[in-house]
Motif scaffolding. Structure first.
Motif, PDB file in Angstrom:
ATOM      1  N   UNK A 251      30.263  31.108  19.825  1.00  0.00           N
ATOM      2  CA  UNK A 251      32.002  31.130  20.756  1.00  0.00           C
ATOM      3  C   UNK A 251      32.528  29.819  20.344  1.00  0.00           C
ATOM      4  N   UNK A 252      31.652  28.840  20.033  1.00  0.00           N
ATOM      5  CA  UNK A 252      31.722  26.789  19.887  1.00  0.00           C
ATOM      6  C   UNK A 252      32.713  27.360  18.534  1.00  0.00           C
ATOM      7  N   UNK A 253      31.894  27.553  17.416  1.00  0.00           N
ATOM      8  CA  UNK A 253      32.401  27.388  16.174  1.00  0.00           C
ATOM      9  C   UNK A 253      33.815  28.236  15.509  1.00  0.00           C
ATOM     10  N   UNK A 254      33.497  29.556  16.496  1.00  0.00           N
ATOM     11  CA  UNK A 254      34.698  30.654  16.393  1.00  0.00           C
ATOM     12  C   UNK A 254      36.216  30.443  17.057  1.00  0.00           C
ATOM     13  N   UNK A 255      35.669  28.882  17.921  1.00  0.00           N
ATOM     14  CA  UNK A 255      36.600  28.474  19.253  1.00  0.00           C
ATOM     15  C   UNK A 255      37.888  27.774  18.450  1.00  0.00           C
ATOM     16  N   UNK A 256      36.625  26.829  17.890  1.00  0.00           N
ATOM     17  CA  UNK A 256      36.930  25.607  16.669  1.00  0.00           C
ATOM     18  C   UNK A 256      38.085  25.912  15.402  1.00  0.00           C
ATOM     19  N   UNK A 257      37.216  27.167  15.113  1.00  0.00           N
ATOM     20  CA  UNK A 257      38.466  27.458  14.061  1.00  0.00           C
ATOM     21  C   UNK A 257      39.811  27.900  14.902  1.00  0.00           C
ATOM     22  N   UNK A 258      39.888  28.338  15.714  1.00  0.00           N
ATOM     23  CA  UNK A 258      41.013  28.895  16.277  1.00  0.00           C
ATOM     24  C   UNK A 258      41.469  27.794  16.496  1.00  0.00           C
ATOM     25  N   UNK A 259      40.729  26.838  17.171  1.00  0.00           N
ATOM     26  CA  UNK A 259      41.657  25.203  17.148  1.00  0.00           C
ATOM     27  C   UNK A 259      42.483  25.859  15.804  1.00  0.00           C
TER      28      UNK A 259
END
Length: 143
Positions: free
Chosen positions: A41-49
């Motif tokens: 969730x942190x990596x995908x959230x960063x990608x979405x960021x």
């Protein structure tokens, strides 16, 4: 102008309500869901960021286009299209994500924190604006 705003609001609300039935390219969903890093969730959230930052920057650059053309209301069309593209991206991420609701919420908050940071910067600038002091001269003899 108000009709455009209301129609856009209704369309965006309908897209959000029916987001599970939106057409999203299946190749994009399969590609994202097969990536091991995307399930974090942190990596995908960063990608979405990063995607949100890219969309925002691209939209800002495209908004300079109406300066050089005589096409009326082009800025409204650009903002409408940017909103639609962003909703489709969020829908694709939502469809491709497999995990708990808590982790989905963490991913969404991480990805949308770009807009929170942007809002905080604007509030700080708004609060720190120094207004010009205009001295008022009152003549007591004229009262």
């Amino acid at each position: 102008m108000l009709i455009f705003f209301l129609a856009g609001t209704v369309l965006v609300l309908a897209m959000i309500i029916f987001s599970r039935t939106l057409w999203v390219p299946s190749g994009m969903i399969e590609g994202l869901s097969k990536k091991k890093w995307f399930q974090n969730h942190w990596l995908s959230g960063g990608y979405l960021f990063g995607i949100n930052a890219l969309y925002f920057g691209t939209t800002i650059c495209l908004l300079f286009l109406p300066i050089f053309t005589n096409i009326p209301y082009l800025h409204l069309v650009l903002m409408f299209l940017a909103t639609i593209v962003s909703i489709f991206t969020w829908s694709a991420f939502s469809t491709a994500w497999t995990g708990s609701f808590k982790n989905r919420l963490k991913m969404a908050l991480t990805g949308s924190s770009f807009y929170l940071i942007l809002a905080l910067i604007m509030v700080i600038q708004w609060v720190s604006v120094k207004l010009p002091c205009i001295p008022m001269k009152i003549r007591l003899c004229e009262l």
